[in-house]
Scaffold this motif. Structure first.
Motif, PDB file in Angstrom:
ATOM      1  N   ILE B 155      -7.978  19.654  25.679  1.00 46.08           N
ATOM      2  CA  ILE B 155      -8.288  19.068  26.989  1.00 46.08           C
ATOM      3  C   ILE B 155      -7.000  18.467  27.541  1.00 46.08           C
ATOM      4  O   ILE B 155      -6.281  17.759  26.821  1.00 46.08           O
ATOM      5  N   GLU B 156      -6.716  18.753  28.791  1.00 47.25           N
ATOM      6  CA  GLU B 156      -5.469  18.204  29.323  1.00 47.25           C
ATOM      7  C   GLU B 156      -5.662  17.267  30.490  1.00 47.25           C
ATOM      8  O   GLU B 156      -4.949  16.275  30.612  1.00 47.25           O
ATOM      9  N   ASP B 157      -6.654  17.544  31.321  1.00 47.31           N
ATOM     10  CA  ASP B 157      -6.747  16.726  32.522  1.00 47.31           C
ATOM     11  C   ASP B 157      -8.061  15.960  32.613  1.00 47.31           C
ATOM     12  O   ASP B 157      -8.544  15.674  33.671  1.00 47.31           O
ATOM     13  N   GLU B 158      -8.589  15.629  31.442  1.00 42.01           N
ATOM     14  CA  GLU B 158      -9.820  14.842  31.473  1.00 42.01           C
ATOM     15  C   GLU B 158      -9.657  13.677  30.521  1.00 42.01           C
ATOM     16  O   GLU B 158      -8.933  13.786  29.527  1.00 42.01           O
ATOM     17  N   PRO B 159     -10.323  12.566  30.769  1.00 42.28           N
ATOM     18  CA  PRO B 159     -10.238  11.458  29.805  1.00 42.28           C
ATOM     19  C   PRO B 159     -11.016  11.778  28.530  1.00 42.28           C
ATOM     20  O   PRO B 159     -11.954  12.573  28.563  1.00 42.28           O
ATOM     21  N   ALA B 160     -10.596  11.165  27.441  1.00 39.76           N
ATOM     22  CA  ALA B 160     -11.250  11.393  26.153  1.00 39.76           C
ATOM     23  C   ALA B 160     -12.653  10.808  26.148  1.00 39.76           C
ATOM     24  O   ALA B 160     -12.879   9.732  26.686  1.00 39.76           O
ATOM     25  N   VAL B 205     -11.856   5.566  24.193  1.00 45.70           N
ATOM     26  CA  VAL B 205     -12.659   6.407  25.070  1.00 45.70           C
ATOM     27  C   VAL B 205     -12.151   6.237  26.499  1.00 45.70           C
ATOM     28  O   VAL B 205     -11.934   5.108  26.949  1.00 45.70           O
ATOM     29  N   GLY B 206     -11.947   7.340  27.186  1.00 42.47           N
ATOM     30  CA  GLY B 206     -11.483   7.250  28.562  1.00 42.47           C
ATOM     31  C   GLY B 206      -9.980   7.385  28.694  1.00 42.47           C
ATOM     32  O   GLY B 206      -9.448   7.490  29.794  1.00 42.47           O
ATOM     33  N   ALA B 207      -9.261   7.387  27.573  1.00 42.66           N
ATOM     34  CA  ALA B 207      -7.811   7.528  27.646  1.00 42.66           C
ATOM     35  C   ALA B 207      -7.444   8.967  27.986  1.00 42.66           C
ATOM     36  O   ALA B 207      -8.196   9.896  27.703  1.00 42.66           O
ATOM     37  N   ARG B 208      -6.302   9.109  28.625  1.00 45.18           N
ATOM     38  CA  ARG B 208      -5.841  10.449  28.973  1.00 45.18           C
ATOM     39  C   ARG B 208      -4.643  10.805  28.103  1.00 45.18           C
ATOM     40  O   ARG B 208      -4.050   9.951  27.469  1.00 45.18           O
ATOM     41  N   VAL B 209      -4.284  12.086  28.161  1.00 46.86           N
ATOM     42  CA  VAL B 209      -3.132  12.538  27.383  1.00 46.86           C
ATOM     43  C   VAL B 209      -1.883  11.783  27.835  1.00 46.86           C
ATOM     44  O   VAL B 209      -1.680  11.571  29.030  1.00 46.86           O
ATOM     45  N   ASN B 210      -1.080  11.374  26.892  1.00 46.08           N
ATOM     46  CA  ASN B 210       0.162  10.630  27.117  1.00 46.08           C
ATOM     47  C   ASN B 210      -0.044   9.206  27.606  1.00 46.08           C
ATOM     48  O   ASN B 210       0.917   8.522  27.938  1.00 46.08           O
ATOM     49  N   ILE B 242      -5.739  15.635  23.255  1.00 49.50           N
ATOM     50  CA  ILE B 242      -7.186  15.492  23.139  1.00 49.50           C
ATOM     51  C   ILE B 242      -7.780  16.864  22.882  1.00 49.50           C
ATOM     52  O   ILE B 242      -7.405  17.845  23.523  1.00 49.50           O
ATOM     53  N   LYS B 243      -8.665  16.925  21.915  1.00 47.76           N
ATOM     54  CA  LYS B 243      -9.370  18.179  21.663  1.00 47.76           C
ATOM     55  C   LYS B 243     -10.849  17.901  21.700  1.00 47.76           C
ATOM     56  O   LYS B 243     -11.310  16.850  21.269  1.00 47.76           O
ATOM     57  N   ARG B 244     -11.578  18.846  22.232  1.00 50.00           N
ATOM     58  CA  ARG B 244     -13.027  18.649  22.311  1.00 50.00           C
ATOM     59  C   ARG B 244     -13.702  19.744  21.517  1.00 50.00           C
ATOM     60  O   ARG B 244     -13.300  20.908  21.560  1.00 50.00           O
ATOM     61  N   LYS B 245     -14.734  19.344  20.803  1.00 50.10           N
ATOM     62  CA  LYS B 245     -15.508  20.331  20.046  1.00 50.10           C
ATOM     63  C   LYS B 245     -16.340  21.153  21.012  1.00 50.10           C
ATOM     64  O   LYS B 245     -17.030  20.611  21.868  1.00 50.10           O
TER      65      LYS B 245
END
Lengths: 96, 446
Positions: B155-160, B205-210, B242-245
């Motif tokens: 996932i690149e452009d979504e919050p965790a 939760v809600g954090a973004r990449v970088n 971030i990776k999502r199952k």
């Protein structure tokens, strides 16, 4: 004649002398000045046995040195006494 | 060899044994030969002195003692076998008489297995849980399968979100001080997995990449590292990725991927079969456990202290082995848990007492019912072990030595079988009890 206790110093117990006991021969250290006749009488008197034969030999003391000091072991006389068959000597308390 | 037994108080037995003169003489000769090699007698090479010389030199005592050491152990074993005693400790031996040409007499005082007063052990009432697998159970199992075979999507452009796996760099401080071990780079963390301290994962939760985040947590008061327990810590966290199952849809395709089954319906059938099987095993274990517990509770036996202590020791050694697997020594463990070895012994005592009683009661029942392993059962067990170890049955047999351990295990197992067979199944009172029995089932002796 000197007392038997002065002539017979102690029995000699070694592998060899123990082996000789099978032939009814007993080995003693004796006074180096004693002769076979004296030894025979002394043994007969001390242990109340009949002696058939006495063989003796002089055992010259070996040279020993400790560092620069030289010494020599005392000379000893050994006597191998053959007893009449059936006679026994049961004294070996003088073990070192 | 003649042996007389006298029962002393409690579980002690006094054996008075007489060993025949010729056998004693042989032992004395042997003792002489052994001793003469050790003693240096002037005038003789080592080992060459005749016996009477040796006796004059060291006395008769040592020779007799040595002879007693040669003759007593086997004679003791014979006496024990003859009177079918089951000693549980080393005997206290007292030599009464040892002499040339005479029989040797000795007394041995030894603790034996106590007598067990068995209570009723047939017709015991045991609850037997019904085996029941619901559709919901199967759904839950499938869900877990989905999770396990889930693909990870970057996932690149979504919050965790909770359930995502974030890769993080983190650095923690307590009171502004860095602390060893509270640092890591590129650490994969599943949010909501509970791997980290409570609160840590939620705050990401809600954090973004970088994105960099500051996480404030408090160590629980029972935290294993005592210095940190109850302390507040601040973590600087950088989210690297971030990776999502991504769960695969439940269809025939999924069934084919994760199993040998062709269709989803087949897979459900297969899961049902497996769940039923494992439930059946759990129920069976629970029943065995319960029936043994009841039989043991009905019996009375005076527990010998030696056996209990030995069992406690065994448990401590087992703990030590487990610790070793985690590269920890017993000393470290004791320090960490703030216990002494005495505390451990106290802690293990009730369990050890239960084990010993169970063992004694099962043995007593086996004896009362004359339960013994048959040759076929022994062979079958060896076959089974050979399969498990992937070894040749003959090799297994050789490694087992005289098979006494194996025979014992089979005997105990058969005894429990017997108890279960002769028990009276009753319907379970309530559903809630199942979890409880399943948990204690592990303690069933094999």
């Amino acid at each position: 004649m000197r007392a038997p206790e002065e002539i017979i110093i102690r029995p000699l117990v070694t592998e060899k002398s123990t082996g000789l006991m099978a032939d009814n021969k007993y080995t003693f250290l004796v006074d180096p000045g004693a002769n076979k006749i004296e030894i025979k009488h002394a043994i007969e008197k001390l242990f109340n046995v009949k002696v058939l034969k006495v063989n003796t030999l002089m055992d010259r003391g070996k040279l020993r040195r400790v560092g620069r000091f030289q010494g020599r072991q005392s000379d000893r006389k050994k006597a191998i006494v053959t007893l009449k068959p059936g006679d026994k000597i049961k004294v070996f308390e003088g073990l070192e | 060899m003649k042996a007389a037994v006298e029962k002393l108080d409690k579980n002690q037995v006094l054996l008075e044994v007489e060993v025949e003169a010729p056998r004693v003489q042989k032992a004395i000769d042997q003792a002489y030969r052994r001793l003469v090699k050790q003693v240096n007698i002037p005038g003789f090479r080592k080992g060459k002195a005749p016996r009477f010389i040796l006796e004059q030199y060291i006395g008769k005592e040592p020779i007799y003692n040595e002879a007693a050491e040669i003759v007593i152990p086997p004679a003791y074993e014979e006496a024990v076998a003859e009177h079918q005693l089951e000693p549980i400790d080393r005997p206290e031996v007292e030599i009464v008489k040892v002499e040339d040409g005479e029989p040797l007499v000795f007394k041995a005082r030894v603790e034996v297995k106590p007598e067990v007063q068995l209570g009723p052990y047939t017709g015991l009432e045991v609850e037997r849980q019904e085996v029941e697998v619901t559709e919901a159970d199967i759904d839950a199992y499938l869900k877990r399968l989905q999770e396990r075979y889930a693909e990870l999507e970057v996932i690149e452009d979504e919050p965790a979100a909770a359930g995502d796996i974030v890769t993080i760099d983190f650095k923690g401080t307590v009171d502004g001080q860095p602390y060893p071990g509270m640092e890591g780079n590129n650490y994969p963390l599943e949010l909501g997995s509970g791997t980290f301290i409570t609160g840590f994962e939620e705050q990401l939760v809600g954090a973004r990449v970088n994105e960099e985040r500051t996480v404030n947590v408090t160590f629980p008061s029972d935290y294993h590292e005592k210095d940190l327990a109850g302390k507040e810590a601040v973590f600087q966290v950088t989210v690297r990725g971030i990776k999502r199952k991504k769960l695969a849809p439940l269809d025939d395709e999924f069934a084919k991927d994760v199993s040998e089954c062709e269709t989803l319906a087949d897979l459900r059938q297969d899961i049902r079969r497996r769940l039923e099987e494992s439930q059946k095993q759990r129920v069976e274990a629970a029943v065995r456990q319960a029936v043994v517990e009841k039989a043991v509770a009905a019996a009375t036996v005076e527990l010998p202290e030696v056996m209990v202590e030995r069992r406690i020791d065994a448990r401590i050694r087992e703990l030590e082995r487990n610790l070793q697997a985690r590269e920890m020594t017993l000393e470290e463990f004791l320090k960490n848990t703030d216990k002494t070895i005495g505390d451990l012994e106290k802690e293990f005592r009730p369990g050890a007492e239960r084990d010993v009683k169970t063992e004694l009661v099962l043995e007593a029942i086996a004896r009362a019912e004359n339960i013994q392993p048959s040759q076929e059962e022994i062979d079958a067990e060896i076959e089974r072990m050979a399969r498990i170890f992937r070894q040749d049955p003959d090799t297994v047999r050789k490694n087992l030595g005289d098979l006494s351990v194996l025979k014992y295990d089979i005997m105990i197992k058969k005894t429990i079988d017997f108890l279960v067979e002769h028990s009276k199944p009753v319907p379970p009172r309530e559903q809630g009890a199942a979890g409880e029995t399943a948990e204690t089932a592990e303690a069933t002796p094999a």
